[in-house]
Design a protein around this motif. Sequence first.
Motif, mmCIF file in Angstrom:
data_model
loop_
_atom_site.group_PDB
_atom_site.id
_atom_site.type_symbol
_atom_site.label_atom_id
_atom_site.label_comp_id
_atom_site.label_asym_id
_atom_site.label_seq_id
_atom_site.Cartn_x
_atom_site.Cartn_y
_atom_site.Cartn_z
ATOM 1 N N LEU A 100 3.111 -2.258 0.021
ATOM 2 C CA LEU A 100 2.535 -2.494 1.338
ATOM 3 C C LEU A 100 3.472 -3.353 2.178
ATOM 4 N N PHE A 101 4.032 -4.390 1.595
ATOM 5 C CA PHE A 101 4.938 -5.280 2.312
ATOM 6 C C PHE A 101 6.161 -4.532 2.820
ATOM 7 N N LYS B 188 8.287 10.373 14.815
ATOM 8 C CA LYS B 188 7.264 9.429 15.266
ATOM 9 C C LYS B 188 5.934 9.653 14.565
ATOM 10 N N ASN B 189 5.565 10.897 14.322
ATOM 11 C CA ASN B 189 4.291 11.186 13.648
ATOM 12 C C ASN B 189 4.285 10.652 12.223
ATOM 13 N N ASP B 190 5.445 10.704 11.561
ATOM 14 C CA ASP B 190 5.538 10.156 10.203
ATOM 15 C C ASP B 190 5.374 8.635 10.226
ATOM 16 N N LEU B 191 5.962 7.987 11.243
ATOM 17 C CA LEU B 191 5.819 6.536 11.378
ATOM 18 C C LEU B 191 4.364 6.150 11.624
ATOM 19 N N ILE B 192 3.687 6.938 12.476
ATOM 20 C CA ILE B 192 2.282 6.659 12.773
ATOM 21 C C ILE B 192 1.422 6.839 11.524
ATOM 22 N N ALA B 193 1.670 7.890 10.755
ATOM 23 C CA ALA B 193 0.903 8.129 9.529
ATOM 24 C C ALA B 193 1.100 6.991 8.536
ATOM 25 N N LEU B 194 2.347 6.515 8.403
ATOM 26 C CA LEU B 194 2.626 5.404 7.490
ATOM 27 C C LEU B 194 1.967 4.120 7.995
ATOM 28 N N TYR B 195 1.943 3.944 9.316
ATOM 29 C CA TYR B 195 1.307 2.759 9.909
ATOM 30 C C TYR B 195 -0.173 2.707 9.529
ATOM 31 N N TYR B 196 -0.886 3.820 9.717
ATOM 32 C CA TYR B 196 -2.308 3.829 9.411
ATOM 33 C C TYR B 196 -2.569 3.715 7.909
ATOM 34 N N GLU B 197 -1.658 4.214 7.109
ATOM 35 C CA GLU B 197 -1.783 4.033 5.655
ATOM 36 C C GLU B 197 -1.668 2.556 5.302
ATOM 37 N N CYS B 198 -0.751 1.871 5.962
ATOM 38 C CA CYS B 198 -0.588 0.435 5.729
ATOM 39 C C CYS B 198 -1.809 -0.347 6.202
ATOM 40 N N TRP C 62 -2.099 -9.664 9.284
ATOM 41 C CA TRP C 62 -0.686 -9.558 8.907
ATOM 42 C C TRP C 62 -0.156 -10.935 8.497
ATOM 43 N N HIS C 63 -0.511 -11.946 9.251
ATOM 44 C CA HIS C 63 -0.077 -13.294 8.893
ATOM 45 C C HIS C 63 -0.723 -13.766 7.592
ATOM 46 N N CYS C 64 -2.011 -13.465 7.420
ATOM 47 C CA CYS C 64 -2.690 -13.836 6.175
ATOM 48 C C CYS C 64 -2.032 -13.152 4.982
ATOM 49 N N PHE C 65 -1.658 -11.906 5.172
ATOM 50 C CA PHE C 65 -1.010 -11.159 4.087
ATOM 51 C C PHE C 65 0.327 -11.780 3.719
ATOM 52 N N LEU C 66 1.112 -12.147 4.726
ATOM 53 C CA LEU C 66 2.417 -12.775 4.458
ATOM 54 C C LEU C 66 2.237 -14.123 3.762
ATOM 55 N N ALA C 67 1.252 -14.916 4.212
ATOM 56 C CA ALA C 67 0.988 -16.205 3.564
ATOM 57 C C ALA C 67 0.555 -15.996 2.123
ATOM 58 N N PHE C 68 -0.307 -15.009 1.909
ATOM 59 C CA PHE C 68 -0.781 -14.684 0.561
ATOM 60 C C PHE C 68 0.381 -14.306 -0.358
ATOM 61 N N ASN D 66 -4.827 0.718 6.360
ATOM 62 C CA ASN D 66 -5.884 0.961 5.383
ATOM 63 C C ASN D 66 -5.762 0.017 4.183
ATOM 64 N N LYS D 67 -4.570 -0.098 3.628
ATOM 65 C CA LYS D 67 -4.353 -0.964 2.462
ATOM 66 C C LYS D 67 -4.534 -2.433 2.821
ATOM 67 N N LEU D 68 -4.110 -2.782 4.031
ATOM 68 C CA LEU D 68 -4.243 -4.162 4.476
ATOM 69 C C LEU D 68 -5.709 -4.538 4.656
ATOM 70 N N MET D 69 -6.495 -3.605 5.180
ATOM 71 C CA MET D 69 -7.925 -3.847 5.346
ATOM 72 C C MET D 69 -8.618 -3.994 3.994
ATOM 73 N N GLU D 70 -8.288 -3.125 3.051
ATOM 74 C CA GLU D 70 -8.892 -3.205 1.721
ATOM 75 C C GLU D 70 -8.567 -4.539 1.059
ATOM 76 N N LEU D 71 -7.319 -4.968 1.183
ATOM 77 C CA LEU D 71 -6.898 -6.245 0.599
ATOM 78 C C LEU D 71 -7.615 -7.412 1.271
ATOM 79 N N SER D 72 -7.766 -7.319 2.585
ATOM 80 C CA SER D 72 -8.401 -8.401 3.330
ATOM 81 C C SER D 72 -9.870 -8.538 2.972
ATOM 82 N N VAL D 73 -10.554 -7.406 2.780
ATOM 83 C CA VAL D 73 -11.969 -7.458 2.395
ATOM 84 C C VAL D 73 -12.126 -8.047 0.997
ATOM 85 N N SER D 74 -11.292 -7.608 0.054
ATOM 86 C CA SER D 74 -11.420 -8.091 -1.326
ATOM 87 C C SER D 74 -11.039 -9.563 -1.463
ATOM 88 N N HIS D 75 -10.131 -10.039 -0.588
ATOM 89 C CA HIS D 75 -9.675 -11.420 -0.672
ATOM 90 C C HIS D 75 -10.345 -12.330 0.357
#
Length: 431
Positions: free
Chosen positions: A18-19, A36-46, A64-70, A48-57
């Motif tokens: 994810l990082f 550009k479409n590939d970049l957008i798809a990867l962005y939304y995939e990230c 984004w800042h919380c993730f970097l600090a974590f 998604n993972k960031l949201m899942e991590l944020s909910v569990s933690h």
Amino acid sequence: MRSTRDLILYKNFENGKLFYDFTWILENHDSEFYNKNDLIALYYECINKLMELSVSHGFEGNLWHCFLAFLMVNNENAYSTACEMKGEIEGSINAVALHDFKIMKELFDFPLQQMTDTLGVEDLDVLLNYQGTVDAGSVFNKRIRDCICQLAVTLNQAKDPEEFKAAVTDFYRRFGVGKLGLHKAFRIEHDEEGVQLVPITKIAHVHLNDLVGYEIAKQKLVENTEAFVKGKKANNCLLFGDAGTGKSTSIKAIVNQYYDDGLRMIEVYKHQFQDLNQVIAMIKNRNYRFIIYMDDLSFEEFEIEYKYLKAVIEGGLEQKPDNILIYATSNRRHLIRESYSDKEEVREDMHTSDTVQEKLSLVYRFGVTIYFGAPNKKEFQNIVKELAKKYQLSIGEDELLQEANKWELSHGGLSGRTAQQFINYLLGREE
């Protein structure tokens, strides 16, 4: 913007994919070489993972800042482990750490609006101002979760890399780093890589004051533990006595009380004694103090696991590290089952005294033994009254004690556990 591939110490992140995926988008969002479409798809995939991590933690605010600090407080490397529970250190490694913190600060300072405008994506506000649900997060206790979120805010406000580095280092000093720093207690599990320490995320928030009575016993436990966390000489400790008298509760309270002083606890069961040498090898060079905790410890005559324990506690060639003690609870004073035949003059074993000494040799390795006896009637009633006051039960004292007496006669007799179960019963009946 420098590439995150240039990081030296801060590598091998637990959530590394994810990082590196997200930082790759930051570095290449305006490049003409990528679709550009590939970049957008990867962005939304990230996202998604960031949201899942944020909910569990339980993260909130700028995710984004919380993730970097974590990532930084969870990354065990040469710099972070040297600073844990100690703070600022000396040496050339500071220059290497500063090199990495310069890159991490650039990630904090990067204008995410610029990236989303270039890609033409929306919902940036969710990423920058996320509000979690009530009691969200199952990985950290609330206090540590809040401290990580606050660290993210502090790092965002840092004026330069030196101030950024000082904030991260101070976090290491106060809380430690990695799973050993961010969690109080652990259990042993096996996976394909061998023995692992797995955090126990839900620990009862009990304190020694919650245990009514047993003042002398609690004081002996506190004195031994305080000496240990202060780096003084301390002894392995055995809490023995009647069932339901608060032995296990006292151990849980100890780790809650001295967590901020660097105390951590590892729960071990009899069938895991053969793993103790590997566990000790994993923790002996860390800056924390570890209690290896064995609950309800006892052995039948045919069980030989106690021999592993004897060797680990005292008797092996390698000296037990100073940052490790063993605390155990048991209903048996001598841990190993004894019989009258052990002391008879005529028996199959020619050396009777040797048999007795073998069975006593384990308990002798505990320098401090603390007795927890069943309360008498008056002490039991006092426990009931104190618990009723703690939970603010609306019941008269005479009725309370009368019902408590009825309860204990049919529910295990006089003990602190019986008193707590009785109070739970009353709480369940309240409207």
